[in-house]
Design a protein around this motif. Structure first.
Motif, PDB file in Angstrom:
ATOM      1  N   PRO A  70     -23.477  42.472  -8.199  1.00 18.79           N
ATOM      2  CA  PRO A  70     -23.453  41.023  -8.612  1.00 18.79           C
ATOM      3  C   PRO A  70     -24.061  39.742  -7.405  1.00 18.79           C
ATOM      4  CG  PRO A  70     -21.318  41.502  -7.767  1.00 18.79           C
ATOM      5  CD  PRO A  70     -22.151  42.640  -7.246  1.00 18.79           C
ATOM      6  N   THR A  71     -24.554  40.186  -5.767  1.00 17.28           N
ATOM      7  CA  THR A  71     -25.008  39.523  -5.039  1.00 17.28           C
ATOM      8  C   THR A  71     -26.439  39.537  -5.901  1.00 17.28           C
ATOM      9  OG1 THR A  71     -25.688  41.701  -4.292  1.00 17.28           O
ATOM     10  CG2 THR A  71     -23.658  40.021  -3.382  1.00 17.28           C
ATOM     11  N   VAL A  72     -26.913  39.955  -6.398  1.00 14.42           N
ATOM     12  CA  VAL A  72     -28.782  39.998  -6.601  1.00 14.42           C
ATOM     13  C   VAL A  72     -28.807  39.648  -8.812  1.00 14.42           C
ATOM     14  CG1 VAL A  72     -29.688  41.134  -5.444  1.00 14.42           C
ATOM     15  CG2 VAL A  72     -28.694  42.676  -7.200  1.00 14.42           C
ATOM     16  N   GLN A  73     -27.616  40.210  -9.061  1.00 19.43           N
ATOM     17  CA  GLN A  73     -27.759  40.282 -10.887  1.00 19.43           C
ATOM     18  C   GLN A  73     -28.029  39.187 -11.144  1.00 19.43           C
ATOM     19  OE1 GLN A  73     -25.459  41.977 -13.961  1.00 19.43           O
ATOM     20  NE2 GLN A  73     -23.604  40.245 -13.289  1.00 19.43           N
ATOM     21  N   ALA A  74     -27.467  37.609 -10.644  1.00 23.06           N
ATOM     22  CA  ALA A  74     -27.130  36.890 -11.362  1.00 23.06           C
ATOM     23  C   ALA A  74     -29.380  36.257 -11.618  1.00 23.06           C
ATOM     24  CB  ALA A  74     -26.909  35.446 -10.203  1.00 23.06           C
ATOM     25  N   ASP A  75     -29.828  36.069 -10.403  1.00 23.10           N
ATOM     26  CA  ASP A  75     -31.165  36.159 -10.161  1.00 23.10           C
ATOM     27  C   ASP A  75     -31.690  36.823 -11.213  1.00 23.10           C
ATOM     28  OD1 ASP A  75     -30.804  33.842  -8.160  1.00 23.10           O
ATOM     29  OD2 ASP A  75     -30.994  34.706  -6.567  1.00 23.10           O
ATOM     30  N   LEU A  76     -31.434  37.766 -11.112  1.00 22.53           N
ATOM     31  CA  LEU A  76     -32.277  38.874 -12.423  1.00 22.53           C
ATOM     32  C   LEU A  76     -31.826  38.370 -13.994  1.00 22.53           C
ATOM     33  CD1 LEU A  76     -32.471  41.957 -10.053  1.00 22.53           C
ATOM     34  CD2 LEU A  76     -34.356  40.428 -10.250  1.00 22.53           C
ATOM     35  N   ALA A  77     -30.767  38.134 -13.642  1.00 23.68           N
ATOM     36  CA  ALA A  77     -30.208  37.691 -15.361  1.00 23.68           C
ATOM     37  C   ALA A  77     -30.749  36.791 -15.829  1.00 23.68           C
ATOM     38  CB  ALA A  77     -28.427  37.950 -14.901  1.00 23.68           C
TER      39      ALA A  77
END
Length: 299
Positions: A70-77
């Motif tokens: 989740p530390t990187v999911q938001a930006d990629l989503a």
């Protein structure tokens, strides 16, 4: 529908990639990862290319399945939504409320479909049980125990090396699972109180919109002999228990992808979409605030 996979870790390798390769509603188009060599290897194992260029993959697919922290999911989503891709998201959607709101905003702006893969919400026996209990109503209280042993001394879990789980603990890892079942049955949460237990263990008390209350015991550090999960509801209909899971996450992911395809085709949001994922993040953030302040927090 052409779909790409973002992620190359154990969750992507053991669950996402095999399901994407065999799901009849999708054409598995390729894999992107933060390590290009790992993306190439995982793609080769399923007969699809590994992409070093994320934007190229996003331009060539209709949807993405995200198996990343989740530390990187938001930006990629957000990046995928801005490229016009439907989203199969992992839980939690993000680790902060503003990040989760950005994801929901990008999906809404693009008129896209989204599903958050809460594994229990897509279980073969759990889906009808949740629907039935929500229809019955009249619940007085609920109890949910999610006592994992990922970080127990004798654990052999493939997720024991997960940095974000070590940092955020059970509240953010298994808390979403518990909430994904309690909220559709007891109603939205309006207040939360959190108390710390041993190691990463945390206990929550929730007040729900319909007047019911619930308690949650969450841990990733329970002894192997003392771990386990369970959920109990008590009310006018008596006492009921969530069925034990008799199948693994592969079957659940097939159903989650079915749900994403249906939502993309019909334009009807799924109950487990990114907006629901945002609500879960809001409750977890309130619980975290309660832990640090020792107060009951309105959600």
């Amino acid at each position: 529908m052409r779909i790409g996979l973002l992620g190359t870790g154990p969750w992507a390798e053991r669950v996402h990639a095999p399901v994407l390769a065999e799901h009849p509603a999708y054409e598995f188009a390729g894999v992107w990862g933060r390590r290009p060599e790992a993306a190439a290897a995982l793609g080769a194992a399923h007969g699809v290319p590994g992409y070093a260029d994320l934007d190229r993959l996003l331009a060539e697919v209709d949807a993405v399945s995200i198996a990343l922290p989740p530390t990187v999911q938001a930006d990629l989503a957000v990046r995928a939504a801005e490229a016009g891709c439907h989203l199969l998201l992992d839980k939690p959607v993000a680790l902060t409320v503003p990040d989760a709101r950005r994801v929901v905003g990008a999906i809404g702006a693009g008129g896209l479909a989204s599903v958050v893969f809460f594994t229990v919400r897509f279980g073969g026996e759990q889906i009808p049980w949740i629907e039935k209990q929500a229809a019955v109503g009249g619940w007085f209280t609920g109890r949910s125990d999610w006592l994992g042993s990922v970080f127990a001394p004798d654990s052999t879990s493939p997720y024991a090396a997960s940095p974000w789980r070590r940092e955020k603990g059970a509240l953010w890892d298994v808390g979403p699972h518990a909430l994904s079942v309690l909220l559709p049955v007891l109603g939205d949460a309006v207040q939360v109180t959190a108390v710390a237990g041993p190691l990463d263990t945390v206990h929550l008390v929730l007040r729900h919109t319909g007047g019911a209350s619930s308690t949650l015991a969450l841990s990733l550090t329970a002894p192997l002999a003392g771990g386990g999960t369970g959920m109990e509801l008590r009310g006018e209909a008596g006492v009921v228990h969530l069925p034990e899971r008799g199948e693994g996450p592969v079957a659940a992911l097939h159903r989650a992808l079915d749900a994403l395809a249906d939502s993309a085709r019909t334009g009807v949001p799924h109950p487990c979409d990114a907006a629901f994922g945002l609500r879960v993040v809001e409750i977890l953030a309130a619980a975290e605030h309660s832990l640090t302040t020792g107060t009951t927090v309105d959600v």
